[in-house]
Motif scaffolding. Sequence first.
Motif, PDB file in Angstrom:
ATOM      1  N   SER A 174      51.081  58.245  71.726  1.00 23.38           N
ATOM      2  CA  SER A 174      50.267  57.120  71.749  1.00 23.38           C
ATOM      3  C   SER A 174      51.084  55.878  71.097  1.00 23.38           C
ATOM      4  O   SER A 174      50.743  54.676  71.476  1.00 23.38           O
ATOM      5  CB  SER A 174      49.054  57.253  71.084  1.00 23.38           C
ATOM      6  OG  SER A 174      49.129  57.413  69.839  1.00 23.38           O
ATOM      7  N   LEU A 175      51.890  56.057  70.193  1.00 22.47           N
ATOM      8  CA  LEU A 175      52.844  55.013  69.563  1.00 22.47           C
ATOM      9  C   LEU A 175      53.599  53.945  70.657  1.00 22.47           C
ATOM     10  O   LEU A 175      53.879  52.817  70.459  1.00 22.47           O
ATOM     11  CB  LEU A 175      53.754  55.602  68.677  1.00 22.47           C
ATOM     12  CG  LEU A 175      53.060  56.170  67.367  1.00 22.47           C
ATOM     13  CD1 LEU A 175      54.293  56.848  66.332  1.00 22.47           C
ATOM     14  CD2 LEU A 175      52.350  55.099  66.490  1.00 22.47           C
ATOM     15  N   SER A 176      53.787  54.825  71.862  1.00 20.13           N
ATOM     16  CA  SER A 176      54.592  54.055  72.875  1.00 20.13           C
ATOM     17  C   SER A 176      53.780  53.656  73.986  1.00 20.13           C
ATOM     18  O   SER A 176      54.061  52.518  74.598  1.00 20.13           O
ATOM     19  CB  SER A 176      55.664  55.196  73.570  1.00 20.13           C
ATOM     20  OG  SER A 176      56.558  55.559  72.449  1.00 20.13           O
ATOM     21  N   TYR A 177      52.622  54.317  74.354  1.00 18.19           N
ATOM     22  CA  TYR A 177      51.636  54.026  75.407  1.00 18.19           C
ATOM     23  C   TYR A 177      50.551  53.561  74.944  1.00 18.19           C
ATOM     24  O   TYR A 177      49.914  52.437  76.047  1.00 18.19           O
ATOM     25  CB  TYR A 177      51.575  55.551  76.179  1.00 18.19           C
ATOM     26  CG  TYR A 177      52.923  56.178  76.870  1.00 18.19           C
ATOM     27  CD1 TYR A 177      53.515  55.359  77.882  1.00 18.19           C
ATOM     28  CD2 TYR A 177      53.294  57.072  76.178  1.00 18.19           C
ATOM     29  CE1 TYR A 177      54.678  56.058  78.489  1.00 18.19           C
ATOM     30  CE2 TYR A 177      54.605  57.637  76.788  1.00 18.19           C
ATOM     31  CZ  TYR A 177      55.174  56.885  77.618  1.00 18.19           C
ATOM     32  OH  TYR A 177      56.382  57.641  78.376  1.00 18.19           O
ATOM     33  N   LYS A 178      49.768  53.770  74.150  1.00 17.81           N
ATOM     34  CA  LYS A 178      48.626  53.324  73.622  1.00 17.81           C
ATOM     35  C   LYS A 178      48.494  53.089  72.241  1.00 17.81           C
ATOM     36  O   LYS A 178      47.721  53.813  71.442  1.00 17.81           O
ATOM     37  CB  LYS A 178      47.386  54.242  73.953  1.00 17.81           C
ATOM     38  CG  LYS A 178      47.169  54.384  75.597  1.00 17.81           C
ATOM     39  CD  LYS A 178      46.352  53.064  75.895  1.00 17.81           C
ATOM     40  CE  LYS A 178      45.916  52.971  77.504  1.00 17.81           C
ATOM     41  NZ  LYS A 178      45.237  51.709  78.109  1.00 17.81           N
ATOM     42  N   PRO A 179      49.418  52.195  71.665  1.00 14.19           N
ATOM     43  CA  PRO A 179      49.153  51.843  70.172  1.00 14.19           C
ATOM     44  C   PRO A 179      47.857  51.807  69.495  1.00 14.19           C
ATOM     45  O   PRO A 179      47.646  52.122  68.147  1.00 14.19           O
ATOM     46  CB  PRO A 179      50.155  50.858  70.042  1.00 14.19           C
ATOM     47  CG  PRO A 179      50.847  50.480  71.343  1.00 14.19           C
ATOM     48  CD  PRO A 179      50.062  51.230  72.297  1.00 14.19           C
ATOM     49  N   ALA A 180      47.187  51.164  70.176  1.00 10.97           N
ATOM     50  CA  ALA A 180      45.531  50.872  69.598  1.00 10.97           C
ATOM     51  C   ALA A 180      45.056  52.193  69.519  1.00 10.97           C
ATOM     52  O   ALA A 180      44.050  52.248  68.734  1.00 10.97           O
ATOM     53  CB  ALA A 180      44.876  50.049  70.462  1.00 10.97           C
ATOM     54  N   TRP A 181      45.389  53.247  69.928  1.00 10.02           N
ATOM     55  CA  TRP A 181      44.676  54.633  69.757  1.00 10.02           C
ATOM     56  C   TRP A 181      45.178  55.338  68.753  1.00 10.02           C
ATOM     57  O   TRP A 181      44.628  56.245  68.008  1.00 10.02           O
ATOM     58  CB  TRP A 181      44.846  55.381  71.029  1.00 10.02           C
ATOM     59  CG  TRP A 181      44.105  54.930  72.335  1.00 10.02           C
ATOM     60  CD1 TRP A 181      43.512  53.830  72.321  1.00 10.02           C
ATOM     61  CD2 TRP A 181      44.329  55.710  73.395  1.00 10.02           C
ATOM     62  NE1 TRP A 181      43.117  53.651  73.798  1.00 10.02           N
ATOM     63  CE2 TRP A 181      43.454  54.721  74.529  1.00 10.02           C
ATOM     64  CE3 TRP A 181      44.580  56.913  74.049  1.00 10.02           C
ATOM     65  CZ2 TRP A 181      43.163  55.208  75.787  1.00 10.02           C
ATOM     66  CZ3 TRP A 181      44.467  57.141  75.465  1.00 10.02           C
ATOM     67  CH2 TRP A 181      43.665  56.360  76.185  1.00 10.02           C
ATOM     68  N   SER A 182      46.243  55.000  68.095  1.00 12.72           N
ATOM     69  CA  SER A 182      47.346  55.836  67.342  1.00 12.72           C
ATOM     70  C   SER A 182      46.425  56.127  65.879  1.00 12.72           C
ATOM     71  O   SER A 182      46.461  57.229  65.450  1.00 12.72           O
ATOM     72  CB  SER A 182      48.615  55.273  66.904  1.00 12.72           C
ATOM     73  OG  SER A 182      49.286  54.956  67.929  1.00 12.72           O
ATOM     74  N   MET A 183      45.926  55.137  65.171  1.00 14.93           N
ATOM     75  CA  MET A 183      45.026  55.396  63.984  1.00 14.93           C
ATOM     76  C   MET A 183      43.708  56.176  64.357  1.00 14.93           C
ATOM     77  O   MET A 183      43.631  57.091  63.282  1.00 14.93           O
ATOM     78  CB  MET A 183      44.778  53.829  63.341  1.00 14.93           C
ATOM     79  CG  MET A 183      44.195  53.961  61.987  1.00 14.93           C
ATOM     80  SD  MET A 183      45.381  54.889  60.833  1.00 14.93           S
ATOM     81  CE  MET A 183      46.476  53.614  60.595  1.00 14.93           C
ATOM     82  N   SER A 184      43.145  55.876  65.374  1.00 16.39           N
ATOM     83  CA  SER A 184      41.868  56.835  65.558  1.00 16.39           C
ATOM     84  C   SER A 184      42.392  58.017  65.875  1.00 16.39           C
ATOM     85  O   SER A 184      41.650  59.227  65.356  1.00 16.39           O
ATOM     86  CB  SER A 184      41.210  56.372  66.612  1.00 16.39           C
ATOM     87  OG  SER A 184      40.799  55.051  66.642  1.00 16.39           O
ATOM     88  N   ILE A 185      43.412  58.652  66.307  1.00 10.26           N
ATOM     89  CA  ILE A 185      43.904  59.854  66.646  1.00 10.26           C
ATOM     90  C   ILE A 185      44.449  60.530  65.508  1.00 10.26           C
ATOM     91  O   ILE A 185      44.122  61.631  65.043  1.00 10.26           O
ATOM     92  CB  ILE A 185      44.981  59.994  67.932  1.00 10.26           C
ATOM     93  CG1 ILE A 185      44.761  59.285  69.131  1.00 10.26           C
ATOM     94  CG2 ILE A 185      45.739  61.210  67.918  1.00 10.26           C
ATOM     95  CD1 ILE A 185      45.814  59.177  70.184  1.00 10.26           C
TER      96      ILE A 185
END
Length: 370
Positions: A174-185
Amino acid sequence: MLERHVIKHLAPGWFAVVMGTGGLANILYQWKYVFPAGNVLSLAVAALADILYFLVLVPWIIRWISFFEYVRRDLHHPVASNFFVTMPVATIIVGTNIYTIWSQYLGGSLTFIITTIAWMIGLAGVTFFSFYTTFRIIQVEVAPKPETTNFSWIMAPIANMATLLLGNVVLIQSLSYKPAWSMSIFIINTIMLGIGFFLFIFISAVIFVRLAQHALPPAELTPSFGILLSAVGLAAIAIIDIAKNAENLGILTSIDLAYLGATIIWGFGVWVIGITGLIFIHHMRRGGIPFGLGWWAFIFPLAAYTIASQKIASIYLTPLTYGFSALLTFSLALLWSYVFIKTMAGALSGKLFMGSPISQPVGKTVIAKS
């Protein structure tokens, strides 16, 4: 009276075959630079795990739709009910195979999509079955018999920690494709680790009290002692991986203490292997342990602990950790080969699909005859 039926009597624990096989594939892949055949073997074993997943999934779904009365009977069984969670965990393991082995053929974005879907399915299934099985333990009105109080009870805690095997991988992607999701994940992974780790402590304490006050469980439940090892391995893996991701997200500046904590937990696995071996020898000397699907409770736990050992060996570059992880890999390969061959033989002969039928009400029988 027993009958043979592939779907009616499909044991919930069949997905443990996928878990153990997929885990072995990931382990073999890590040895590809040292052991030339490791790459080819990992591909073959991963393909086998993926095929087995769908071979079990199809009748598993049909059973829920067409033979739900048999599913319900298993859901109320004191031992079998704990193994329903193997389905979402098997989905998690297949997802790790996709990331570790098949991503080189699928490409980054497609791998991210597939692993994310597998992770979400795993999360949903693990959450549902974890609440179901733990609530069942709490709400039961009749005290469980000592022989049914075994380490299969910690399947729910293990399943929660197992989600991090793929959850941390999805976070990295997700850090490469969806950074906005990273903290939630990251938060979801932390929650699952907290639930799994503390449930493991609470439930395993109950089991140890039972072992201290009563005789050992019957010989056929001996493989359940191996489940304890998976909790140790998964906890160590989760702490190492979640610490690395915390550092990547800027939450931690140093993860050395996390490595030390993971190593302490990992060290407990040496005792678990020893005590499980002693119990195994004890029962083998007193008549043996009948073979069944429960033997896969030896495989995935050993695979989880071997993966943890590989991570420990990458942190502490010593002959001790390297040699220990190599010994575990060799032992796992031998044990998997034996159990897999016995399982296939039992499946082909139909012995692993035997069970007692649910009697039909008299009224339905009369109507059927007329």
